[in-house]
Scaffold this active site. Sequence first.
Site, mmCIF file in Angstrom:
data_model
loop_
_atom_site.group_PDB
_atom_site.id
_atom_site.type_symbol
_atom_site.label_atom_id
_atom_site.label_comp_id
_atom_site.label_asym_id
_atom_site.label_seq_id
_atom_site.Cartn_x
_atom_site.Cartn_y
_atom_site.Cartn_z
ATOM 1 C CB THR A 1 69.536 16.133 56.186
ATOM 2 O OG1 THR A 1 70.467 15.291 55.540
ATOM 3 C CG2 THR A 1 68.267 15.370 56.458
ATOM 4 N NE ARG B 1 76.633 7.840 53.630
ATOM 5 C CZ ARG B 1 75.867 8.769 54.203
ATOM 6 N NH1 ARG B 1 74.905 9.351 53.546
ATOM 7 N NH2 ARG B 1 76.071 9.114 55.450
ATOM 8 N N GLY C 1 72.630 6.854 54.005
ATOM 9 C CA GLY C 1 72.825 7.275 55.398
ATOM 10 C C GLY C 1 71.630 6.954 56.276
ATOM 11 C CG ASP C 2 70.964 9.633 59.487
ATOM 12 O OD1 ASP C 2 71.681 10.066 58.568
ATOM 13 O OD2 ASP C 2 70.348 10.370 60.275
ATOM 14 N N GLY D 1 75.573 10.355 59.105
ATOM 15 C CA GLY D 1 74.597 9.274 59.107
ATOM 16 C C GLY D 1 75.061 7.950 59.676
HETATM 17 N N1 ASP Z 1 72.327 12.452 57.733
HETATM 18 C C1 ASP Z 1 72.593 12.630 56.333
HETATM 19 C C2 ASP Z 1 73.330 11.435 55.810
HETATM 20 O O1 ASP Z 1 74.220 10.934 56.478
HETATM 21 C C3 ASP Z 1 73.393 13.851 56.041
HETATM 22 C C4 ASP Z 1 72.819 15.128 56.585
HETATM 23 O O2 ASP Z 1 72.228 15.154 57.660
HETATM 24 O O3 ASP Z 1 72.964 16.162 55.907
HETATM 25 O O4 ASP Z 1 73.056 11.035 54.699
#
Ligand code: ASP
Length: 343
Positions: free
Chosen positions: A208, A236, A238-239, A262
């Site tokens: 990310t 799905r 994530g955060d 996440g």
């Molecule tokens: N936080 C991101 C997610 O869970 C993944 C990442 O940080 O690469 O989607």
Amino acid sequence: MWGNCMRLYGASLAIVAMMTGLLTGGVSMADENAYGLVIHGGAGTLTRENLPPETEAAIRKALGDALYAGHRMLAGGGDSMDAAIAAVVILEDSPLFNAGRGSVYTWEETHELDASLMDGRDLSAGAVAAVRNVRNPILLARKVMEDSPHVMLAGEGAELFAREAGVELVDNSWFDTDFRLEQLHKAKKESDPSAMLNPLALDNKFGTVGAVALDRHGNLAAATSTGGTTGKRWGRVGDSPIIGAGTYADNASCAVSATGHGEYFIRHTVAHDVCARMAYREEPLSVAADYVVMDKLDRAGGDGGVIAIDARGNIAMPFNTEGMYRGYRVGSDDPVVLIFRDQ
Ligand code: ASP
């Protein structure tokens, strides 16, 4: 006597804060007229052996370019939100990071992208989730914040809004890269059936991207963009597009952008937690960020890290993984780009 004790206690707290900060990447600038930018390109179990020198050089260059673009705006008196977005767009357009162009593949071999941003001036925020055809999801998140009454739009509706808002659209194959496809195939081959229920068990190299900025007017901003996790299924999310989990900014405390597993960042509202500890407990930024990432999140089993900057230009970049692609430039100091703990 009591006063002396409190002063001593305060002094030791400050020393502990400073030492913790030094250990985990805090930098204390504390200047009333400070401005600065911190960026990340993901955290994970990066090892020096697994990172070919050419790739490492290319990653350092891309991080340097992103820092340069955002910092130049801040130095010229520009806005923290513009600076954070400028940095993130460069990282989204690079195939080296898991955001925009270099996004990972879903289980079905497509790409679904998430992004969010927040303005610390007034807590306005924008987010998009699971978009498939938006070249720069961070630009769409900004449109959601500025041109819609909403904070978050997802899936087809977000794409429709993107069309109406005039944001650049691309075919989903625009995000294809051989390297990410190999990553998915390898992950699928190595996975056991139960791993299908936990796609993250397949890949813990998070990529990310994010940026946090403080401008010369004292305004904070945070921006985060991602392709999510390799082999994700069932829509799905994530955060990264969740305000409070992957992104948060409040002029009264700090700006935070996260990267990592996440699901843990959502459960622990990581980005907001850092700001809340500053606001309610009056903790210095490095203490708040270190506690949340190195203690709370780590104890819970969540891998990853955050970048953060406060209203005085102090920064923190704690991570509990082997490495985190990151860089910062505060005021007129030299830019710094780091991958592993020490370099
Ligand atoms: N936080 C991101 C997610 O869970 C993944 C990442 O940080 O690469 O989607």
